[in-house]
Design a protein around this motif. Structure first.
Motif, PDB file in Angstrom:
ATOM      1  N   ILE A 155      31.202  -4.670 -11.586  1.00 16.94           N
ATOM      2  CA  ILE A 155      32.265  -3.657 -11.473  1.00 16.94           C
ATOM      3  C   ILE A 155      31.892  -2.414 -12.268  1.00 16.94           C
ATOM      4  O   ILE A 155      32.066  -1.278 -11.807  1.00 16.94           O
ATOM      5  N   ILE A 156      31.357  -2.628 -13.463  1.00 14.14           N
ATOM      6  CA  ILE A 156      30.955  -1.488 -14.298  1.00 14.14           C
ATOM      7  C   ILE A 156      29.708  -0.825 -13.731  1.00 14.14           C
ATOM      8  O   ILE A 156      29.616   0.406 -13.655  1.00 14.14           O
ATOM      9  N   GLN A 157      28.734  -1.634 -13.323  1.00 21.29           N
ATOM     10  CA  GLN A 157      27.481  -1.100 -12.797  1.00 21.29           C
ATOM     11  C   GLN A 157      27.697  -0.264 -11.544  1.00 21.29           C
ATOM     12  O   GLN A 157      27.002   0.734 -11.316  1.00 21.29           O
ATOM     13  N   SER A 158      28.672  -0.647 -10.737  1.00 19.97           N
ATOM     14  CA  SER A 158      28.937   0.063  -9.482  1.00 19.97           C
ATOM     15  C   SER A 158      29.653   1.391  -9.692  1.00 19.97           C
ATOM     16  O   SER A 158      29.774   2.188  -8.763  1.00 19.97           O
ATOM     17  N   GLY A 159      30.154   1.597 -10.910  1.00 20.29           N
ATOM     18  CA  GLY A 159      30.873   2.830 -11.186  1.00 20.29           C
ATOM     19  C   GLY A 159      32.357   2.763 -10.892  1.00 20.29           C
ATOM     20  O   GLY A 159      33.074   3.760 -11.049  1.00 20.29           O
ATOM     21  N   THR A 160      32.835   1.598 -10.449  1.00 16.90           N
ATOM     22  CA  THR A 160      34.267   1.440 -10.204  1.00 16.90           C
ATOM     23  C   THR A 160      35.062   1.673 -11.482  1.00 16.90           C
ATOM     24  O   THR A 160      36.165   2.224 -11.470  1.00 16.90           O
ATOM     25  N   VAL A 161      34.504   1.206 -12.593  1.00 12.92           N
ATOM     26  CA  VAL A 161      35.075   1.421 -13.917  1.00 12.92           C
ATOM     27  C   VAL A 161      34.053   2.183 -14.737  1.00 12.92           C
ATOM     28  O   VAL A 161      32.850   1.901 -14.673  1.00 12.92           O
ATOM     29  N   ASP A 162      34.509   3.160 -15.490  1.00 16.27           N
ATOM     30  CA  ASP A 162      33.607   3.961 -16.314  1.00 16.27           C
ATOM     31  C   ASP A 162      32.901   3.071 -17.334  1.00 16.27           C
ATOM     32  O   ASP A 162      33.550   2.417 -18.150  1.00 16.27           O
ATOM     33  N   GLY A 163      31.579   3.037 -17.262  1.00 17.24           N
ATOM     34  CA  GLY A 163      30.811   2.202 -18.177  1.00 17.24           C
ATOM     35  C   GLY A 163      30.015   2.995 -19.185  1.00 17.24           C
ATOM     36  O   GLY A 163      29.122   2.448 -19.840  1.00 17.24           O
ATOM     37  N   HIS A 164      30.321   4.280 -19.339  1.00 19.72           N
ATOM     38  CA  HIS A 164      29.596   5.098 -20.305  1.00 19.72           C
ATOM     39  C   HIS A 164      30.101   4.846 -21.725  1.00 19.72           C
ATOM     40  O   HIS A 164      31.262   4.513 -21.948  1.00 19.72           O
ATOM     41  N   TYR A 165      29.183   5.000 -22.657  1.00 18.52           N
ATOM     42  CA  TYR A 165      29.548   4.852 -24.075  1.00 18.52           C
ATOM     43  C   TYR A 165      28.910   5.983 -24.878  1.00 18.52           C
ATOM     44  O   TYR A 165      27.683   6.094 -24.898  1.00 18.52           O
ATOM     45  N   PRO A 166      29.713   6.853 -25.503  1.00 19.08           N
ATOM     46  CA  PRO A 166      31.174   6.895 -25.419  1.00 19.08           C
ATOM     47  C   PRO A 166      31.638   7.354 -24.042  1.00 19.08           C
ATOM     48  O   PRO A 166      30.876   7.952 -23.293  1.00 19.08           O
ATOM     49  N   SER A 167      32.891   7.080 -23.737  1.00 20.43           N
ATOM     50  CA  SER A 167      33.408   7.345 -22.402  1.00 20.43           C
ATOM     51  C   SER A 167      33.422   8.843 -22.107  1.00 20.43           C
ATOM     52  O   SER A 167      33.666   9.671 -22.981  1.00 20.43           O
ATOM     53  N   ASN A 168      33.168   9.182 -20.843  1.00 20.68           N
ATOM     54  CA  ASN A 168      33.208  10.577 -20.397  1.00 20.68           C
ATOM     55  C   ASN A 168      34.614  11.034 -20.021  1.00 20.68           C
ATOM     56  O   ASN A 168      34.849  12.230 -19.825  1.00 20.68           O
ATOM     57  N   ARG A 169      35.546  10.104 -19.908  1.00 18.08           N
ATOM     58  CA  ARG A 169      36.884  10.474 -19.448  1.00 18.08           C
ATOM     59  C   ARG A 169      37.702  11.064 -20.591  1.00 18.08           C
ATOM     60  O   ARG A 169      37.437  10.829 -21.770  1.00 18.08           O
ATOM     61  N   ASP A 170      38.708  11.805 -20.214  1.00 19.94           N
ATOM     62  CA  ASP A 170      39.656  12.362 -21.174  1.00 19.94           C
ATOM     63  C   ASP A 170      40.451  11.214 -21.803  1.00 19.94           C
ATOM     64  O   ASP A 170      40.972  10.347 -21.077  1.00 19.94           O
ATOM     65  N   PRO A 171      40.552  11.157 -23.139  1.00 18.48           N
ATOM     66  CA  PRO A 171      41.289  10.059 -23.786  1.00 18.48           C
ATOM     67  C   PRO A 171      42.724   9.927 -23.304  1.00 18.48           C
ATOM     68  O   PRO A 171      43.317   8.848 -23.407  1.00 18.48           O
ATOM     69  N   ARG A 172      43.285  11.015 -22.783  1.00 19.53           N
ATOM     70  CA  ARG A 172      44.662  10.969 -22.300  1.00 19.53           C
ATOM     71  C   ARG A 172      44.770  10.371 -20.903  1.00 19.53           C
ATOM     72  O   ARG A 172      45.867  10.023 -20.448  1.00 19.53           O
ATOM     73  N   ASP A 173      43.639  10.269 -20.210  1.00 21.24           N
ATOM     74  CA  ASP A 173      43.650   9.680 -18.877  1.00 21.24           C
ATOM     75  C   ASP A 173      43.680   8.153 -18.978  1.00 21.24           C
ATOM     76  O   ASP A 173      43.031   7.559 -19.840  1.00 21.24           O
ATOM     77  N   VAL A 174      44.419   7.542 -18.098  1.00 20.98           N
ATOM     78  CA  VAL A 174      44.536   6.080 -18.089  1.00 20.98           C
ATOM     79  C   VAL A 174      43.985   5.560 -16.770  1.00 20.98           C
ATOM     80  O   VAL A 174      44.408   5.982 -15.696  1.00 20.98           O
ATOM     81  N   ASN A 175      43.007   4.670 -16.862  1.00 14.73           N
ATOM     82  CA  ASN A 175      42.421   4.066 -15.675  1.00 14.73           C
ATOM     83  C   ASN A 175      42.713   2.563 -15.728  1.00 14.73           C
ATOM     84  O   ASN A 175      42.074   1.815 -16.464  1.00 14.73           O
ATOM     85  N   PHE A 176      43.710   2.155 -14.954  1.00 16.32           N
ATOM     86  CA  PHE A 176      44.143   0.761 -15.030  1.00 16.32           C
ATOM     87  C   PHE A 176      43.137  -0.199 -14.388  1.00 16.32           C
ATOM     88  O   PHE A 176      43.285  -1.417 -14.532  1.00 16.32           O
ATOM     89  N   THR A 177      42.132   0.326 -13.685  1.00 19.26           N
ATOM     90  CA  THR A 177      41.103  -0.574 -13.142  1.00 19.26           C
ATOM     91  C   THR A 177      40.277  -1.206 -14.263  1.00 19.26           C
ATOM     92  O   THR A 177      39.608  -2.218 -14.044  1.00 19.26           O
ATOM     93  N   GLU A 178      40.314  -0.595 -15.454  1.00 18.26           N
ATOM     94  CA  GLU A 178      39.614  -1.192 -16.589  1.00 18.26           C
ATOM     95  C   GLU A 178      40.149  -2.583 -16.899  1.00 18.26           C
ATOM     96  O   GLU A 178      39.440  -3.419 -17.468  1.00 18.26           O
ATOM     97  N   MET A 179      41.391  -2.822 -16.517  1.00 19.89           N
ATOM     98  CA  MET A 179      41.989  -4.126 -16.800  1.00 19.89           C
ATOM     99  C   MET A 179      41.302  -5.249 -16.033  1.00 19.89           C
ATOM    100  O   MET A 179      41.383  -6.420 -16.430  1.00 19.89           O
ATOM    101  N   ALA A 180      40.643  -4.906 -14.931  1.00 18.22           N
ATOM    102  CA  ALA A 180      39.911  -5.937 -14.185  1.00 18.22           C
ATOM    103  C   ALA A 180      38.786  -6.513 -15.037  1.00 18.22           C
ATOM    104  O   ALA A 180      38.577  -7.732 -15.080  1.00 18.22           O
ATOM    105  N   VAL A 181      38.084  -5.633 -15.737  1.00 17.10           N
ATOM    106  CA  VAL A 181      37.003  -6.080 -16.635  1.00 17.10           C
ATOM    107  C   VAL A 181      37.578  -6.873 -17.797  1.00 17.10           C
ATOM    108  O   VAL A 181      37.084  -7.949 -18.153  1.00 17.10           O
TER     109      VAL A 181
END
Length: 290
Positions: A155-181
């Motif tokens: 799921i992370i490798q496919s890019g469905t969930v952001d797998g970057h460290y540190p994350s590239n997304r805005d801290p205020r953004d919520v991606n509930f697909t992370e809950m799958a991981v």
């Protein structure tokens, strides 16, 4: 005139009798007993009970895997997947409006819930398969754990969930697909502690440090000789391996800038443990069906 009987050669009578006995002897008595088939021998092998001492190595490796996953996932998604004490505190802080991560309490709640479901599922599967100590039970358990980590890594490798460290997304953004991981990793972590209980290695719960440290330092034989207190040794090694796992997970995440490599490392560990449970059947046993 009386005719003389035909002289018989020595041993001819006994030979005839022997042949007659052979003719009437059951065929099964003439053949060597046929042992169990290869399939039956494998079935017997996987129905064997695993000794407690055989569970030490794989469960200690699970401590290292716990450090890897929690050290990596917490930095990436703000929750633990194995150690539920921390998640309980995060959930409480979120309830009181003090969680500094948007919907961080939801991730923690997801982890706690999936961990609980995992404990119930693995415990009942162990009973359904035949018992927690059977070789086939622990093998199936770790295959299932490995599969969960593989799916999370994909799921992370496919890019469905952001797998970057540190994350590239805005801290205020919520991606509930992370809950799958989070859900998959929490579910499989439950299998470890259920296995530790089933195999009688409760001194190495693999996902709990608090009770492990408590039992370690309160042991009356804490300073006994190296070979005189095996439980103390395993508790200490479990603590060190969990710590090292978290350190290694942090190093790998920082060096690669990705969450995926650590999860693939955990996949390798779980796959190795699965192969360990397969074991080997000596060639002599395969030939003779012993």
């Amino acid at each position: 005139m009386k005719q003389d009987p035909v002289p018989s050669t020595p041993g001819s009578g006994s030979g005839a009798l022997a042949e007659e006995k052979l003719e009437h002897q059951p065929v099964s008595d003439l053949e060597e007993p046929i042992g169990p088939s290869l399939r039956e021998r494998f079935a017997t092998h996987f129905s064997e009970k695993v000794e407690t001492k055989d569970g030490y190595l794989p469960l200690l490796l699970c401590c290292f895997a716990t450090g890897l996953t929690d050290g990596t996932v917490y930095n990436a998604y703000g929750t633990f997947v194995s150690m539920q004490t921390g998640n309980t505190i995060f959930l409480a802080l979120g309830t009181s409006g003090q969680n500094n991560r948007p919907y961080g309490w939801a991730r923690s709640l997801c982890s706690i819930g999936c961990f609980a479901i995992g404990c119930a599922t693995f415990a009942r599967l162990h009973k359904l398969i035949g018992g927690a100590r059977l070789r086939r039970t622990v093998l199936f358990s770790f295959i299932l754990q490995t599969a969960c980590v593989i799916i999370a890594a994909i799921i992370i490798q496919s890019g469905t969930v952001d797998g970057h460290y540190p994350s590239n997304r805005d801290p205020r953004d919520v991606n509930f697909t992370e809950m799958a991981v989070v859900a998959l990793l929490s579910f499989q972590a439950a299998g470890q502690i259920v296995n530790s209980r089933g195999l009688g290695v409760s001194e190495v719960p693999t996902v709990v440090i608090t009770s492990l440290v408590c039992d370690l330092v309160s042991d009356e034989l804490l300073f006994a000789g190296l070979t005189k207190n095996g439980k103390r040794n395993r508790r200490f090694i479990g603590f060190v391996l969990t710590l090292l796992g978290a350190i290694v997970g942090g190093w790998i995440s920082k060096a690669t800038g990705q969450v995926g490599p650590c999860l693939w490392f955990v996949v390798a560990l779980k796959a190795f443990i699965s192969l360990y449970w397969v074991g080997t059947i000596p060639l002599q046993r395969l030939r003779k069906g012993a």
